[in-house]
Scaffold this motif. Sequence first.
Motif, short mmCIF file in Angstrom:
data_model
loop_
_atom_site.label_atom_id
_atom_site.label_comp_id
_atom_site.label_asym_id
_atom_site.label_seq_id
_atom_site.Cartn_x
_atom_site.Cartn_y
_atom_site.Cartn_z
N ILE A 51 4.20 -9.59 -1.67
CA ILE A 51 5.37 -8.79 -1.93
C ILE A 51 5.79 -7.70 -0.85
O ILE A 51 4.81 -7.43 -0.12
CB ILE A 51 4.74 -7.75 -3.14
N TYR A 75 10.64 -8.60 -3.08
CA TYR A 75 10.46 -7.21 -3.63
C TYR A 75 9.91 -7.43 -4.83
O TYR A 75 9.93 -8.59 -5.85
CB TYR A 75 11.60 -6.33 -3.56
N PHE A 76 9.19 -6.53 -5.52
CA PHE A 76 8.33 -6.93 -6.75
C PHE A 76 9.31 -6.87 -8.00
O PHE A 76 9.03 -7.55 -8.87
CB PHE A 76 7.50 -5.38 -7.08
#
Length: 192
Positions: A51, A75-76
């Motif tokens: 991530i 990204y998360f």
Amino acid sequence: MSFDYTGIEGFAVLDFETTGLHLEKGDRAVQIAIVRTDLQGNITSTWKHYINPDRRMSAEHIHGISDEMVKSEPYFKELVEGITHRIENRILVAHNLKFDGDFLTAEMNRAGVAFDYHDFPQFCTQQNAVYFLPQLRSHKLIHCLEATGIDFGEGHHHDAEDDAIATAKLMKFFMDENKALFDKSVTPAKTR
């Protein structure tokens, strides 16, 4: 009182590696792993993803993950759908579930998803090691594995997938050792 498994498909064993150890200071997730098992604790699938934390690393010395390794990763918020799918209808498990659960909650909320890991039934192998391995002075994952004879294999401590697989094996050991105690140790989901 034993846990009621109605509607539960199995367990989702979770592990995070993070930029640092302090969520309250803005640390973020840099690696996630979810290992799914059936209700008997047998591993049915593993999933791991790096991530991009959108901040600098301060715990590289713990897990070996560098800023360079994650700068091109998603990204998360881009992983939310996959994470949600992997944990639904499952009991959340981690070795130190408060740490991993707090990071999961914070990252989901930051991604715009109303989430609280307490809304899931759960089992913490570290917390419950006190009952299953009372002879140990330290209930760190590596010490629990040594005490139970579970081989870490080719895995690396502080790799999310390797730690989640080891935690799943430890959970199954507890389950096989004393199913009645295990069932009593599963915490039901928080009721709203």
